[in-house]
Design an enzyme around this catalytic site. Structure first.
Site, PDB file in Angstrom:
ATOM      1  N   GLY A  80       0.858  -1.175   0.000  1.00 55.42           N
ATOM      2  CA  GLY A  80       0.000   0.000   0.000  1.00 55.42           C
ATOM      3  C   GLY A  80       0.892   1.221   0.000  1.00 55.42           C
ATOM      4  N   GLY A 116       0.918   4.275   1.393  1.00 58.02           N
ATOM      5  CA  GLY A 116       1.343   4.905   2.646  1.00 58.02           C
ATOM      6  C   GLY A 116       2.364   4.047   3.389  1.00 58.02           C
ATOM      7  N   ILE A 117       2.212   2.731   3.283  1.00 53.48           N
ATOM      8  CA  ILE A 117       3.174   1.828   3.937  1.00 53.48           C
ATOM      9  C   ILE A 117       4.535   1.935   3.243  1.00 53.48           C
ATOM     10  CG2 ILE A 117       3.703  -0.621   4.333  1.00 53.48           C
ATOM     11  CD1 ILE A 117       0.691  -0.975   4.990  1.00 53.48           C
ATOM     12  N   SER A 164      -5.732   4.601  -3.094  1.00 50.19           N
ATOM     13  CA  SER A 164      -7.146   4.565  -3.462  1.00 50.19           C
ATOM     14  C   SER A 164      -8.010   4.423  -2.210  1.00 50.19           C
ATOM     15  CB  SER A 164      -7.390   3.385  -4.395  1.00 50.19           C
ATOM     16  OG  SER A 164      -6.974   2.189  -3.768  1.00 50.19           O
ATOM     17  N   SER A 213       4.863  13.618 -10.746  1.00 45.38           N
ATOM     18  CA  SER A 213       5.937  12.703 -11.151  1.00 45.38           C
ATOM     19  C   SER A 213       5.709  12.312 -12.602  1.00 45.38           C
ATOM     20  CB  SER A 213       5.977  11.489 -10.229  1.00 45.38           C
ATOM     21  OG  SER A 213       4.695  10.942 -10.057  1.00 45.38           O
ATOM     22  N   GLY A 268       7.673  10.096 -14.332  1.00 42.88           N
ATOM     23  CA  GLY A 268       8.424   8.872 -14.641  1.00 42.88           C
ATOM     24  C   GLY A 268       9.869   9.205 -14.963  1.00 42.88           C
ATOM     25  N   ASP A 274       6.087   6.757  -4.250  1.00 41.21           N
ATOM     26  CA  ASP A 274       6.006   6.784  -2.787  1.00 41.21           C
ATOM     27  C   ASP A 274       7.319   7.293  -2.183  1.00 41.21           C
ATOM     28  OD1 ASP A 274       3.464   5.653  -3.095  1.00 41.21           O
ATOM     29  OD2 ASP A 274       4.286   3.629  -3.092  1.00 41.21           O
TER      30      ASP A 274
END
Lengths: 310, 310
Positions: free
Chosen positions: B37, B39-40, B138, B216, B218, B248
């Site tokens: 995920g 946030g993780i 999401s 971003s 890429g 992230d």
């Protein structure tokens, strides 16, 4: 109670997708999880028939917990032995458009020597309350090749009859211990003996030590080679459906026949009817009770007139 | 500490098979499980950089337990909120022969209204100790569309700056709450604004309420539209690898820049270097520290001479 042991139990997961796109990202529409493995299927059938049964084997990790909860929800008593490893999952990806299924089988945890020793002690205790023991399915990595032989000897030390549903080396290694019944399918029978004729092959397994051999021949029914005679039991009609679990339903019927000392022709008729009723049910371990009732009286059981019959 | 929230966290499972045979039965050679995920992933990067972070979101069932244990093994502090539903899994089936991957995404549990209310209370308490909050990914089924807007307002009520990494309706609904930073990728930016030019589109998000926008692009790096100016930050070289988690890593760097009040060109250089270092690491949430160190001084940051710059 009838003890069923599944050494390589699994959590069976079903994913439904609209269309499986290999190399793509696929949204799963629905997921279902169910305790799986041949011995667990046998126990489900016995339970649905109103007979006392206890499920054993190994269970560990998150998948093991889910498996236990599923058995509890089905009111199937279990005495699974906790292990440090994680119970394996099988994932069946059902493609709803194509109507086919892709299966992914996790390897499952290896069984350390200590766990195997703990299991023998555990089964030893459970056998004190058993009227029969069913040992089913493949061996997990790390289990000794003669695992089923040792378990059959353990059952016999408690004067408990033992049924073995295994194949290959695990089946061959069990025979010397004299299992009361083995139930290979046609392929397993040919692979274990090198003989193409199922009656001759079943006879060879009896010669190698099996008390009786019942071989499942799919749509051709069952053949049985026993000390009381040899028979061929045929289903009265062919049913479309899911053949997974049909052999386990036959094992359930044959084990009840052993416990109740039912005459062989009656046992075989019941095994064919339950097998066909299992094909008619969508999930392995379930059977259609109407099909079972309807077919039971219609199964044709004939003595086999080979040199082994009667 | 920096609080990272992942409303739709998943247990990411990787299966390696010799060759994936659709419609066949496939033996999985190895399995790996990892907390996943957006946030993780941000929290993993912050933690590897030696910064205090706390992971939150929902976790439930067997997959939720495994996710928690994986975070504990990575020494990532978590305050996930227990729910009755089962945390979703994503299964990546890696075909070792073909070198490609098939992904299966479970839908995940719907969030009942009560759980959503409990989460707001829970985040409210965690924000008392936070220096910044990152809201990523999401929305799960059942979450309100303006979930991120409400969370940004909650953060601001604690005078905690809020970063939102979302797309589509969830991103648009967050803008009115004035998030301090949003970080769409090029596709998300175009979809959210209907504008093909990323600088114009980023400007439109600032006009709609975002404190700053970093997009971003890429391999083309990042663009930033901020009250202090607009910049384009370019990686000095292209790295092959796994782009999942690169965005992230950029969010982690940009959030640290916000907390430390680093000048924008330095923030952006760090975000580009960490992103590239994340591409060079095989697992999302990891980065290659050597690549990070080597590239940090080499990122080219140029002011954008549009009407918005300076």
């Amino acid at each position: 109670m009838i003890l069923t042991l599944t050494l390589n139990a699994a959590l069976d997961v079903t994913y439904r997708v609209d269309r499986l796109r290999p190399r793509g990202s696929n949204r799963v529409r629905s997921t279902a999880e169910r305790a799986g493995g041949k011995g667990i299927n046998v126990a489900r059938v016995l339970h649905a028939l109103g007979r006392e049964t206890v499920v054993t084997g190994f269970a560990g990790g998150a998948a093991g917990e889910t498996l236990r909860r599923d058995l509890a929800a089905a009111r199937l008593p279990e005495r699974l032995l906790p292990i440090a490893g994680e119970t394996r999952r099988t994932v069946a990806v059902v493609d709803e458009s194509a109507g086919d299924t892709t299966i992914l089988l996790e390897p499952g945890p290896a069984v350390p020597t200590e766990d195997w020793a703990r299991l023998l002690d555990h089964v030893d205790r459970l056998l004190t309350q058993a009227s029969a023991a069913v040992f089913s399915g493949s061996l997990p990595p790390g289990a000794p090749e003669d695992a089923y032989g040792r378990l059959v000897r353990l059952a016999h030390a408690h004067r408990v009859p033992a049924v073995v549903d295994a194949d290959g080396a695990a089946l061959r290694a069990a025979l010397a211990a004299g299992p009361d019944l083995v139930k290979p399918n046609a392929d397993e029978l040919a692979a274990a003996t090198g003989l193409a004729d199922p009656v001759a092959a079943a006879g060879a397994l009896v010669d190698a030590g099996a008390g009786a051999v019942v071989a499942s021949l799919g749509p051709d029914g069952l053949i049985a080679v026993t000390p009381q005679g040899s028979w061929w039991a045929m289903p009265p009609e062919q049913l479309a459906g899911n053949p997974t679990g049909a052999g386990d339903a036959a094992v359930a019927a044959l084990t009840l026949g052993l416990v109740d000392a039912t005459p062989w022709p009656e046992r075989l008729a019941e095994a064919v009817a339950l097998s066909a009723a299992a094909v008619a049910a969508p999930l392995a371990g379930d059977f259609d009770p109407d099909v079972h009732r309807r077919l039971r009286a219609l199964v044709d059981v004939q003595p086999l007139h080979s040199q082994r019959s009667s």
